[in-house]
Scaffold this active site. Sequence first.
Site, mmCIF file in Angstrom:
data_model
loop_
_atom_site.group_PDB
_atom_site.id
_atom_site.type_symbol
_atom_site.label_atom_id
_atom_site.label_comp_id
_atom_site.label_asym_id
_atom_site.label_seq_id
_atom_site.Cartn_x
_atom_site.Cartn_y
_atom_site.Cartn_z
ATOM 1 N N LYS A 101 0.710 -1.260 0.087
ATOM 2 C CA LYS A 101 -0.178 -0.168 -0.043
ATOM 3 C C LYS A 101 0.855 1.241 -0.009
ATOM 4 O O LYS A 101 1.788 1.177 0.387
ATOM 5 C CB LYS A 101 -0.909 -0.047 1.217
ATOM 6 C CG LYS A 101 -0.264 -0.012 2.608
ATOM 7 C CD LYS A 101 0.063 1.299 3.046
ATOM 8 C CE LYS A 101 0.944 1.279 4.431
ATOM 9 N NZ LYS A 101 1.298 2.612 4.865
ATOM 10 N N TYR A 146 -4.573 3.405 6.653
ATOM 11 C CA TYR A 146 -5.198 2.545 7.649
ATOM 12 C C TYR A 146 -6.163 3.144 8.386
ATOM 13 O O TYR A 146 -7.425 2.392 8.715
ATOM 14 C CB TYR A 146 -3.960 2.279 8.737
ATOM 15 C CG TYR A 146 -2.821 1.483 8.404
ATOM 16 C CD1 TYR A 146 -2.970 0.263 7.930
ATOM 17 C CD2 TYR A 146 -1.563 2.165 8.294
ATOM 18 C CE1 TYR A 146 -1.769 -0.433 7.439
ATOM 19 C CE2 TYR A 146 -0.323 1.334 8.058
ATOM 20 C CZ TYR A 146 -0.683 0.158 7.393
ATOM 21 O OH TYR A 146 0.440 -0.419 7.099
#
Length: 379
Positions: A138, A224
């Site tokens: 990511k 996140y």
Amino acid sequence: MKTITRRNFNTVIAKGMGGAALLSAAPFACAMGTSQDKKKLGIALVGLGSYSTYQLAPALQDTQHCYLAGIVTGTLEKEKAWADKYGIPAKNIYNYQNFDDIANNEDIDVVYVVLPNSMHAEFSIRAAQAGKHVICEKPMGISVEECDAIIDACKKAGVKLGMGYRLHSEPYTQQVKKFVKGKTFGDIQFVSAEAAYRSTGNPDQWRLDKSLSGGGALMNMGVYAVQSAIYGTGENPISVSAQEFSTRPEYFKDTDETIMAQFEFPSGAVGNISTSHNFNANSMYVSGTSGWFQLQPANNYGPLSGRTSKGDEIKFPHESQQKLQMDDFAKHVLFGEPNKAPGDMGKRDMMIVEAIYESISKGGQKIPLDFAPGFGFGG
């Protein structure tokens, strides 16, 4: 779209700065057809920075369905050190010039791209063109356009694509999803998520160079927090508004330092997220019509911890999140089990990131979001 000059990559990566990336003219290679016949999949790590060194490689010593088969690095010293430590044969060691030769290596089934953000697209696409399944760390890219290019390349090559979203494989996050789906605490009304750390190290690191990172805290830790808001409600947001703050502009010269954002969800639930490279925060809190639950810490490498309004502690034995994540992807490839973090999830998150930046550029204006039902949710 930006083009990487691989001739320059080794020089800049040695300085901790990476290189801009994108599409390669590498020839298409047929997708490998041997994965279903293997008991364990061979994974090659592309980029041997701290995450590969201290998390992924050690985890691959304990995985059940995959193993460390190869590496890709531009540093000769790392080639020798990794070969000696993990017994990697010379034929499974590549650099950024001969990377495309990986197409001819039957030991390697999966390529895990662990490079600076601006290089994710190029090497994910080249891995797919080489017929290898892809795990992309990511964020998926530095734009939605790059996400689309990766997804298209994997579809064209007939290979599997997964995101390096470790939390979807660990039990605390899975418990959160069960709470939400089962309405254990009623209908969700509010979620708050924080993901941040204070950066005081090298101001010339690639994460603080927008051309390499695509952004600052939001592109790093913020993913996140965005994810927590989504699985904490079980819904994709329908709008977002956001604000940016900077208190150390001399250090954060090129990237965002602190961002806060507010979401609205189809059910009427609302959410707040915060992310920063200038303070420490690591939690999620979810409130429903009949109680609440929280995780704190919520998104580090573990062990995580949680509790509920019923007085219960949320507690599970600690295991490497990376081990669980990579085994889950291997089971997806080998046995057709659900993909817990598919490429569409990475694209959805980048669409939200772009909307947050758009809101900031427009003075906090509310930006509508329109996702198809279930878009970006893994299995």
